[in-house]
Design a protein around this motif. Structure first.
Motif, PDB file in Angstrom:
ATOM      1  N   PHE A  30       1.881   9.538  -6.760  1.00 35.74           N
ATOM      2  CA  PHE A  30       1.420   8.705  -5.557  1.00 35.74           C
ATOM      3  C   PHE A  30       1.066   9.335  -4.103  1.00 35.74           C
ATOM      4  CE2 PHE A  30       2.200   5.239  -2.438  1.00 35.74           C
ATOM      5  CZ  PHE A  30       2.014   4.254  -3.075  1.00 35.74           C
ATOM      6  N   LEU A  53       0.920  -1.161  -0.157  1.00 34.43           N
ATOM      7  CA  LEU A  53       0.079  -0.111  -0.040  1.00 34.43           C
ATOM      8  C   LEU A  53       0.866   1.317   0.104  1.00 34.43           C
ATOM      9  CD1 LEU A  53      -2.928   0.991   0.067  1.00 34.43           C
ATOM     10  CD2 LEU A  53      -2.545   1.193   2.545  1.00 34.43           C
ATOM     11  N   ALA A  54       2.085   1.235   0.583  1.00 31.53           N
ATOM     12  CA  ALA A  54       3.063   2.433   0.708  1.00 31.53           C
ATOM     13  C   ALA A  54       4.257   2.219  -0.046  1.00 31.53           C
ATOM     14  CB  ALA A  54       3.181   2.845   2.093  1.00 31.53           C
ATOM     15  N   PHE A  87      -2.830   6.208  -6.835  1.00 32.58           N
ATOM     16  CA  PHE A  87      -1.772   6.181  -8.083  1.00 32.58           C
ATOM     17  C   PHE A  87      -2.066   6.508  -9.443  1.00 32.58           C
ATOM     18  CE2 PHE A  87       0.198   3.334 -11.341  1.00 32.58           C
ATOM     19  CZ  PHE A  87       1.612   3.099 -10.971  1.00 32.58           C
ATOM     20  N   GLN A 139      -4.661   4.673  -0.930  1.00 29.62           N
ATOM     21  CA  GLN A 139      -3.574   5.121  -1.763  1.00 29.62           C
ATOM     22  C   GLN A 139      -4.148   5.718  -3.258  1.00 29.62           C
ATOM     23  OE1 GLN A 139      -1.833   1.959  -4.785  1.00 29.62           O
ATOM     24  NE2 GLN A 139      -0.734   1.555  -2.983  1.00 29.62           N
ATOM     25  N   ASN A 156      -0.238   8.525  -0.183  1.00 27.46           N
ATOM     26  CA  ASN A 156      -1.042   7.639   0.926  1.00 27.46           C
ATOM     27  C   ASN A 156      -1.806   8.696   1.966  1.00 27.46           C
ATOM     28  OD1 ASN A 156       1.715   5.347   0.876  1.00 27.46           O
ATOM     29  ND2 ASN A 156      -0.325   4.858   0.415  1.00 27.46           N
ATOM     30  N   ALA A 168       5.447   2.663  -3.077  1.00 25.26           N
ATOM     31  CA  ALA A 168       5.558   3.243  -4.479  1.00 25.26           C
ATOM     32  C   ALA A 168       6.518   2.733  -5.256  1.00 25.26           C
ATOM     33  CB  ALA A 168       5.523   4.735  -4.295  1.00 25.26           C
TER      34      ALA A 168
END
Length: 362
Positions: free
Chosen positions: A186, A169-170, A199, A197, A188, A172
């Protein structure tokens, strides 16, 4: 900017996360048969009664230890294959064929379950509390719309701790090297039990060009993504399901599903063909991660560089699901936002416009 190490960056405790866990399509459990579940280090049984409601109980019969999943469903009860003791959805034995009096202690543990978005969920809480209303699974309107194809779901077993999946999830930086889809933007956001998230990518192996993926974990194990992209010059909208249930501390079942918005002018069969191809591509994409997970070790305190995302902040957010409610931090519902724009990470006080989620609208 470089993100500091967090005091919460410790090994997950030997317990299973508090929250809703998805068990796949609810329809698969409505075939008149009991279904065995090896999850949370235990054996459970799920079955739908004549009323259509799915119950989940501990799976071992407390009489002589038989597997209730090998029994039968009769009415709204599951019947043990060994001595035909009958167990209702409330966990109480309601019939013993060779005895008039049922022992008062003849009970099995029951598990909270719910159906939402045509999926079945089971609630786990190490402290034994029922689910609070604020953690209810959000309804996805597309699941009940004729404009969308129904879920196409697959399942695979992963031999590692489920936190390895949640780290994505984090993370990138892994999208380019692993998936061939580098992030152009990106972000969060962590607030309460939701980790979000956003993206943006110019190109994707999973979809075509101009990719936008708006995704969130609702609790520790249920992850939904709304993806939009251009494929051969045509817009394609899809919803991805990415959910997991721990089998034990070293393995979990991963279920992933895809819904696509029907393309005008195409038949259901043609749209299903597109969806099936998309699921196949998603399968390949997941295996890119799986191959790495099966050939890596756990790093509890990773050495990060300025280009890495808020890995420690994610793990601190995720830690709440393994923490007793009384010990949760008071600032859990304060919004925490981390954005990567033009290659630079920033900590923000508010969610920027380009990172505002549209998941509520689908």
């Amino acid at each position: 900017m470089a993100f500091p190490r967090s005091a919460g960056a410790t090994a997950p405790p030997e317990r299973y996360a508090r929250g809703w866990h998805c068990l796949g399509l609810a329809s698969e459990y409505k075939d008149g048969k009991p279904h065995g579940l090896d999850i949370f280090g235990q054996r459970l049984v799920a079955f739908a009664g004549d009323d259509g409601h799915i119950r989940i109980l501990d799976g071992w019969c407390p009489h002589m230890g038989a597997d209730l999943a090998s029994g039968t469903v009769q009415g709204n009860s599951v019947v043990c294959p060994f001595h035909h003791w009958s167990w209702g959805g409330d966990g109480a034995c309601n019939s013993i064929p060779y005895c008039k009096r049922v022992p008062a202690k003849a009970r099995v543990n029951t598990w909270h379950s719910c159906e939402q978005n045509n999926l079945l969920f089971v609630w786990n809480d190490p402290e034994g509390a029922p689910p609070a209303p604020e953690v209810a699974i959000p309804r996805i309107r597309a699941c009940f719309s004729d404009e969308w194809m129904p879920w196409a779901v697959r399942k695979m077993t992963i031999q590692t701790h489920c936190r390895e999946l949640v780290d994505n999830l984090a993370d990138a930086a892994h999208f380019g090297p692993v998936h061939g889809s580098p992030a152009s933007y990106f972000c969060n956001t962590f607030v309460g039990h939701v980790g979000h998230q956003m993206f943006h990518g110019a190109q994707s192996e999973l979809l075509g060009s101009t990719l936008i993926a708006d995704s969130a974990y609702f609790g520790p194990a249920y992850h939904i993504t709304h993806m939009s992209a251009e494929v051969d010059g045509n817009p394609l909208h899809s919803i991805l399901l990415n959910c997991h249930v721990p089998i034990n501390q070293h393995s979990f079942d991963l279920r992933y599903g895809v819904m696509i918005k029907k393309m005008p002018g195409l038949s259901d069969d043609q749209n299903r063909e597109i969806a099936d191809a998309y699921v196949e591509q998603a399968h390949k994409s997941f295996f890119q991660d799986v191959e790495i997970w099966h050939n890596k070790t756990r790093i509890e305190r990773p050495v990060l560089c300025e280009g890495d995302g808020p890995i420690y902040q994610l793990r601190e957010w995720y830690r709440q699901f393994y923490t007793d409610v009384a010990d949760l931090p008071r600032n859990l519902h304060e919004k925490k936002v981390f954005q990567c724009k033009d290659g630079e990470w920033q900590t923000l006080s508010e969610v920027p416009a380009q990172a505002v989620s549209q998941l509520h609208a689908i």
